[in-house]
Write an enzyme that holds these catalytic residues in place. Structure first.
Site, PDB file in Angstrom:
ATOM      1  N   ASP A 159      39.655  44.112   9.493  1.00 17.50           N
ATOM      2  CA  ASP A 159      40.795  43.198   9.582  1.00 17.50           C
ATOM      3  C   ASP A 159      40.320  41.744   9.558  1.00 17.50           C
ATOM      4  OD1 ASP A 159      43.722  42.708  10.271  1.00 17.50           O
ATOM      5  OD2 ASP A 159      42.704  41.630  11.886  1.00 17.50           O
ATOM      6  N   GLU A 197      40.088  43.369   4.283  1.00 21.75           N
ATOM      7  CA  GLU A 197      41.377  42.678   4.193  1.00 21.75           C
ATOM      8  C   GLU A 197      41.091  41.206   3.907  1.00 21.75           C
ATOM      9  OE1 GLU A 197      45.396  41.676   6.775  1.00 21.75           O
ATOM     10  OE2 GLU A 197      43.395  41.371   7.566  1.00 21.75           O
TER      11      GLU A 197
END
Length: 641
Positions: free
Chosen positions: A343, A398
């Protein structure tokens, strides 16, 4: 019907050769520098720690460890502390009876012998705290950064460190499945995976949700909000305990069972790992663990994320590398995850964290002083270690910036990720539905968005993402008659997602997935579920996600038609709100006979069944749209509501 018109379309196309050439010219010297930094790190690990294998198993020496003779060894890194003590249920919460001994490099150790009956002095499921004395005279109560289980009493806002050492730990029964040739990912949040207004459990997911995922044809699950986070409404992105699985949903053993059962079904499981930042919590988080503003983080402004109100890791710190790399190893070894979605990679890669900065694709935006080389080398190191130790490990970044070399091998100076997330696609659907009438959809712009990636760079094409589950976006979608997003989009979930918080009186009404709707025959949710299932099963048969890039033969603005070919399968989409077409000519590569394999107008999907699937379509050697063959499609219907 709009929910059928926006079904997932995965396309790939190449970029211009000129762009690749520019990358080589600008990026080559940077790649050499990256490789040098990585080589230095690996050499130092070999010299100081006996290699990265040993270094990344530090979860076996830090925190609390039970020896074969039931001696307990406690070890922490707290460089700014003046003294450390251990307190808890085992010593009646005496804050001074069990002092740690100071070692080199800011490390502290404590040895506690077993009780007279030879059982461990600290019992399984008992509470502990580290007592930190600072140079300023403070006495701080902390949770070990290496804590493997933390819980919160119902009336408390602070989490407690609970010693987890079950007498009968879960034993994995099933091997990891082979790495799929193409990924069909079901993104899910265990806590909301129930129709009931409560936090759902790992066991509920194992017994009630996994069978649905298997039936739908997904071969991969991405689990969110597993790493413990004190604030439920943070969606799991304000992590407080990095080695602890969220206790809201059950015990560590129950999570291990979930993953083991998924493996038995042939489904791999990815962890949504958050190494881009950490919660600011002090009493139950990493922040100010030793009383200092630094420790695991940069001190001063560099250690603060102004938008996320969180702390930023010092990736150049030796003990920080030990902590984060061991954390990845822990989830792979102890829980047997199959890989990670990293993330917030865009925030990690740049000193500006993407705040107030756009990315046009100019390579000067990616190679310069704005790049955080410490975090970049950390990601290279993480990928190198994971892929060296686990051949089939999958890592996904990401990144919304478009950083070049993100998915290039580490040996070539890349960061070593297997995939990047194509984050623009769900944003494009939101924009189309909110801002454009049906007749104003731009076919060229849709195709460009879905194919805008570097040649050879593997992408995970989000159709919908948890980032779109915002109240405003979802309200707009519901108004335009497309049903909801994320875990539940496979059957058209009718409500948005909102976690319990002060602003909604701590309500769980919108923090649940109404799977009961898809099981109700007189409603239409099962029809969208059936389309999602059959789409996945068809992909499993033909494998277009792993095939060479698609050839797009039609993107007709007047007809609102898109046609492309991939893996010897021809995809035809009519997005026109009112027009159907007869004898529509489409290009074909390989000559021969074609039949309908998936049709969104099928009765089983809520359509009208206007196409005869027994019809055979034969190509003729008539060049069309730069392909050698073509054929006439007898009927191309628009989607009736």
């Amino acid at each position: 019907m709009r929910e059928r018109s926006t079904e997932r379309v995965r396309l790939l196309a190449s970029v211009l050769q000129a762009e690749s050439y520019i990358f080589v010219k600008i990026g080559c010297h940077v790649q050499g520098k990256r490789n040098l930094c990585l080589s230095i790190d690996l050499t130092l690990l070999e010299e100081a720690e006996g290699g990265f294998d040993q270094f990344t198993r530090s979860y076996k020496s830090y925190g609390v460890q039970r020896m074969p003779d039931n001696n307990l060894v406690f070890k922490e890194w707290a460089p700014a502390a003046e003294a450390l003590f251990l307190t808890g249920d085992f010593n009646g919460w005496d804050n001074f009876s069990h002092p740690y001994t100071k070692k080199e490099f800011g490390k502290w150790e404590l040895h506690i012998p077993p009780k007279e009956d030879k059982t461990p002095a600290v019992a399984h499921n008992s509470k502990l705290k580290v007592v930190v004395h600072t140079s300023a005279g403070e006495r701080l109560f902390r949770i070990s950064p290496w804590a493997k289980y933390v819980t919160r009493h119902e009336k408390s806002v602070i989490y407690d460190w609970v010693h987890w050492d079950p007498p009968q730990p879960y034993i994995h029964k099933h091997p990891r499945p082979q790495k799929p040739r193409s990924l069909r990912i079901y993104e899910s949040h265990v806590g909301i995976a129930s129709p009931e207004g409560k936090v759902a459990s790992y066991s509920n997911f194992t017994h009630n949700v996994l069978p649905r995922i298997k039936d739908l044809g997904y071969n991969c699950i991405q689990l969110m909000a597993i790493m413990e986070h004190a604030y439920y409404a943070s969606f799991g992105y304000q992590v407080t305990s990095f080695f602890a699985a969220s206790s809201r949903c059950g015990t560590p053993e129950e999570l291990k069972e979930l993953i083991d059962v998924a493996h038995s079904l042939g489904i791999i499981v990815l962890l949504d790992v958050v190494h881009s930042h950490a919660s600011k919590n002090t009493e139950d988080g990493l922040n100010r663990f030793d009383g200092s503003d630094s420790c695991f983080f940069h001190s001063g402004p560099r250690g603060e994320h102004s938008l996320w109100d969180s702390r930023l890791f010092n990736y150049s710190g030796w003990e920080v590398l030990r902590f984060l790399l061991s954390n990845l190893r822990w989830w792979m070894e102890e829980y047997r995850f199959d890989g990670f979605r990293f993330d917030g990679v865009s925030s990690m890669l740049y000193h500006h964290h993407g705040i107030g900065s756009g990315f046009s694709g100019d390579y000067a935006e990616y190679f310069g002083l704005q790049v955080d080389e410490d975090s970049l080398v950390y990601l290279m190191l993480a990928n190198h270690i994971l892929h060296t130790l686990y051949e089939d490990c999958i890592t996904i970044a990401e990144d919304v910036s478009g950083m070049p070399t993100l998915c290039c091998p580490v040996q070539e100076g890349g960061l070593g990720f297997d995939y990047r997330l194509a984050m623009a696609i769900p944003d494009k659907w939101i924009q189309i539905l909110k801002e454009f009438k049906d007749e104003d959809w731009n076919m060229g712009n849709i195709v460009f968005t879905m194919t805008n990636r570097r040649y050879g760079e593997k992408c995970i094409a989000y159709a919908e993402s948890h980032d779109q589950v915002l109240l405003w976006d979802t309200v707009q979608i519901v108004k335009t008659s497309l049903l909801c997003l994320i875990a539940g989009n496979e059957f058209g979930h009718p409500e948005w997602l909102d976690f319990p918080r002060v602003g909604n009186n701590e309500s769980y009404h919108y923090a649940r997935r109404q799977f009961n709707l898809v099981d109700t025959d007189h409603l239409r949710y099962w029809q969208l579920y059936a389309f999602d299932r059959d789409m996945n099963r068809t992909e499993d048969k033909y494998g277009w996600l792993a095939a060479s890039p698609a050839y797009i033969s039609v993107k007709h603005e007047g007809d609102k038609v898109i046609v492309f070919e991939r893996a010897n399968v021809i995809f035809i989409f009519n997005f026109h709100p009112t027009n159907s077409y007869s004898n529509y000519r489409v290009a074909a590569g390989p000559p021969g006979k074609y039949k309908i394999k998936l049709d969104s107008d099928g009765i089983q999907y809520g359509g009208h069944g206007r196409l005869d699937h027994n019809t055979e379509f034969f190509t003729e050697p008539m060049e069309f749209n730069n392909l050698p063959n073509s054929m006439l499609v007898s009927k191309l219907y628009y989607l009736l509501p």
